[in-house]
Design a protein around this motif. Sequence first.
Motif, PDB file in Angstrom:
ATOM      1  N   LEU A   1      -2.648  -5.454  -5.586  1.00 12.34           N
ATOM      2  CA  LEU A   1      -3.008  -4.039  -5.500  1.00 12.34           C
ATOM      3  C   LEU A   1      -2.797  -3.329  -6.836  1.00 12.34           C
ATOM      4  O   LEU A   1      -3.564  -2.448  -7.214  1.00 12.34           O
ATOM      5  CB  LEU A   1      -2.154  -3.370  -4.410  1.00 12.34           C
ATOM      6  CG  LEU A   1      -2.550  -1.950  -4.014  1.00 12.34           C
ATOM      7  CD1 LEU A   1      -3.989  -1.919  -3.536  1.00 12.34           C
ATOM      8  CD2 LEU A   1      -1.647  -1.415  -2.933  1.00 12.34           C
TER       9      LEU A   1
ATOM     10  N   ILE B   1      -9.057   1.238   3.338  1.00 12.90           N
ATOM     11  CA  ILE B   1      -8.159   0.089   3.295  1.00 12.90           C
ATOM     12  C   ILE B   1      -8.883  -1.149   3.822  1.00 12.90           C
ATOM     13  O   ILE B   1      -8.843  -2.223   3.236  1.00 12.90           O
ATOM     14  CB  ILE B   1      -6.887   0.374   4.120  1.00 12.90           C
ATOM     15  CG1 ILE B   1      -6.057   1.457   3.438  1.00 12.90           C
ATOM     16  CG2 ILE B   1      -6.066  -0.894   4.307  1.00 12.90           C
ATOM     17  CD1 ILE B   1      -4.869   1.923   4.209  1.00 12.90           C
TER      18      ILE B   1
ATOM     19  N   TYR C   1       0.828  -1.199   0.000  1.00 12.87           N
ATOM     20  CA  TYR C   1       0.000   0.000   0.000  1.00 12.87           C
ATOM     21  C   TYR C   1       0.868   1.257   0.000  1.00 12.87           C
ATOM     22  O   TYR C   1       0.606   2.207  -0.733  1.00 12.87           O
ATOM     23  CB  TYR C   1      -0.943  -0.008   1.203  1.00 12.87           C
ATOM     24  CG  TYR C   1      -2.034   1.011   1.056  1.00 12.87           C
ATOM     25  CD1 TYR C   1      -3.172   0.721   0.313  1.00 12.87           C
ATOM     26  CD2 TYR C   1      -1.923   2.276   1.622  1.00 12.87           C
ATOM     27  CE1 TYR C   1      -4.164   1.653   0.138  1.00 12.87           C
ATOM     28  CE2 TYR C   1      -2.909   3.212   1.452  1.00 12.87           C
ATOM     29  CZ  TYR C   1      -4.033   2.902   0.719  1.00 12.87           C
ATOM     30  OH  TYR C   1      -5.014   3.835   0.534  1.00 12.87           O
TER      31      TYR C   1
END
Lengths: 362, 579
Positions: free
Chosen positions: B465, B487, B390
């Motif tokens: 991701l 998230i 992330y």
Amino acid sequence: MQDKVKVEARNIAMSYGKTQVLRDIDLVIEPGEFFALLGPSGSGKSTLLRLIAGFNQAQSGQLLIGGEDISRVPPWQRNVGMVFQNYALWPHMSVWENVAFGLQERRLPKSVIGQKVAATLALVNLEDYARRRPNQLSGGQQQRVALARTIAIEPKVLLLDEPLSNLDAKLRVHMREELRTLQRKLGITTIFVTHDQEEAMTTADRIAVMDQGVLQQIGTPLELFDNPANRFVANFVGTINLLPCRLRKASRDMVSLVSSSLGEIELPRLPHAPEAGDVEICFRPHAVTVCVADSVRDHEHVWLQGTVSGVEFLGEFVRYRIRVGSTEIIADQTHHAGTTPFTPESTVNLGIPRCEIRFISN
Amino acid sequence: MRRAGPAGGAPAAPAAGARVQIHSSLAPGAVALLIAALLIVFLIVPVGTVIYVAFADLDGGFTLAHFGSFFQLSLMRESFWNSLYVATLSVAFASVIALPLAYFTVRFRFRGALAIQTLGVLPLIMPPFVGAVAMQLIFGRSGSVNLLLGEWFDVNLPIMEGLNGVIFVEALHYFPFILMNLVVALNNIDGAMEESAQNLGASGFRLFRRIVFPLAMPGYVAGAALVFIKVFDDLGTPLVLNQTNMLAPQAYLRITAIGIEDPVGYVISVLMIGFSLFALWASALALKGRDYATLQRGGSGLARRKLTPLHAVLAYGWITLVLLLVLSPHIGILLLSFGKVWSFSVVPDGFTLEHYVSVAQDSPRMIWNTMLYSGLAALFDVLLGTAIAYLILRSRLPFRRSLDSMASAALAIPGVVLAIGYLRTFRGVGMPFTDELLTSSWVLIMVAYTVRRLPYALRSCVAALQQMHVSLEEAAENLGAGKRRTIQRVVVPLMAGGILAGFITSFMTAAVELSATIMLTTSQTNAPMSYGIYLYMQSAAGRGPGAALGALAVVIVAVGAYLSHRFLRSRATALDQQI
């Protein structure tokens, strides 16, 4: 340039499990025609397009291109070019490689491929972008690459799946014109899927309106607009007033309508119109005249009295919602500089031209 | 306009790029610093120590003398080329096995999917050196297959001769890395990519070669690089097969035979690190600057077809063959664990349960240790992996790239090297709250597993991701979800598949880790199964109990993996249905 070909669907039916997605599709698309499949999402229009491209298989019926049944031909042998909604440009190839792909698959000599790619890129004004990757291009440019990639193989039929839906409004209008010009220049039979009736009306020679897997009506934009075949088409193409009525034959040339909201109206009998029974009458908002309550009533219009319940100023025209009896009628009046629209709650006279009233049987 | 977060207050400055900006909240920075600190203490410093020793002379000054003496030894030069040869050919064979399997899974609707999934995990649950013992009994010069072949056709296949054996065992053991990565990548390709190629006239193998495979390239390259590096630093297999003229065994032998101060061992370590780093760099280079966000969730993937008869024969034939090969070490271990004597015969001479009895008395502790170390390590790995992924992809922190590099660098560090680094760096350091030394505690084994397996977890999290479009998060933020809620509710659920893959890979590969384990295990009480098996396998008499423990390890790890897979999978499919 290849000969223009005709596309025919005969009695095509298709289902996913128990869900019928296409029913009895009978359709003839003339050579060189720009043909639109119009319908809301889930109407089966994209399914039909993918069927023509070979990505779906019909359970029954025939699909003919240029008179040949291609129902069993795999997608890669159909020579039916399709532009995908999200363009499906391959990120690992440059613009040049994307456009050359179909030609390479046809095993053309290198020099011919080079010429054709250059010519096609020139046709869509992308000569200077050949070395770029798709992700370095704007949406409009990607769209043109997708188009170039498809027309480079000189397909017999060009299929466009919502080609303009990923573009912004201004660009959409521009691309719409560009598509139309290009199609005229190439003369390829083109089938275009859209849910936007304005897009279909402005670009297509003829339109097939679809709903729930069924062809509702096929015709030119004018025919669809002026003579909708059923309630769905009437509602989907443009804005319309629909009123349920009971129809009685009054004389040789006249019919008499009884409506709970409007009372009894005498109308000239139209050819092909039903003579009696439960029907709906419909007319376009822009055909309606809105006048002050004490205006003169002529015989070309059916005159009704109502109360203004809503006013929307749209620039070119003013849209009124007018309560008449127990129903509401939409009326569009051209706006002229300096004039003031009627205000809500004013009492007005509505004139509906007798010749613009259409019947839709249930 | 992007939403200002609850913690930060100040609205974010408009970003120039399309990247989501994490604005001035302190949380991402703090998380990043914590991760960086962990990586520095448990990876950078120990490895730095190893490198320092390789270049330091007696007074601590810089010298290349150790390298000079290394290259004067012809054994070392040969080892270098052998390692390179084995690693390259293993990747090639692993690709040959994995490519058709991956293709069948994504292309056809058929019942072989379960078999392929099994194929994907079966080899990973058994340490390759255990497999090697069984493979020698089955495919060796006087193994079952060659005995039968000799009897029937009078031929003898040199499958297990010399380096062939290492390549054979490694390719069969590590092809799942390519398979799993490839399947994920293939499943993420937008169906329209393929359809447009068909529409333009491509079909069959050409379609696969020109469109499908290049689009799946990131997955393939990631898998292939992993296999290469794993094979390069595998210690157990060459040792068991007695092929010690390779780099990893040489490093191990130098250090165990001559001592932890021997500089040549450190030189080999540095060379291995350098080589692995080079492989990683080359694979990263191949993928640079490519935008592969091809499919948004909810889009349709590649079309699955019914098998044609020809394809059915090919598919089931290939699956059966690979399944047999993959199962052979397992079957071999099973036979060995129940066998009385197995030598120069197709199957053992008689059967007995005594090996299991002796294992049940000796090793319950080891089994528990393996579950504990590997489970914790895998958990930490996916937590770290998700956080780092992330930060890399969605934040604009100045040092986010170096986090990625640091975590991935662990991939290039052979287990032996990391273990040597730990032993030197933490010499004499005590565990907090106990009077135990860190170097003799199980915590260090667990930490070694975590650090070594982090790159796998990280790569699958990053891939998951990457393939998720930023707009999905922006939509959540737009609807009022703060960063943390986004998230939690959007990013992690959509990444679930990648996180799951990361957890399973980390867990299973940690459970069969041997090279760091050999160095860091100091007592019977903190030894995991892999160490126990290796000890047993040292002697001919220990093979039976070793095989019994190996069989138990396979069953336990398989059950653990299956359960976690089922649990996470059902969550993931539930999510898919909601979308």
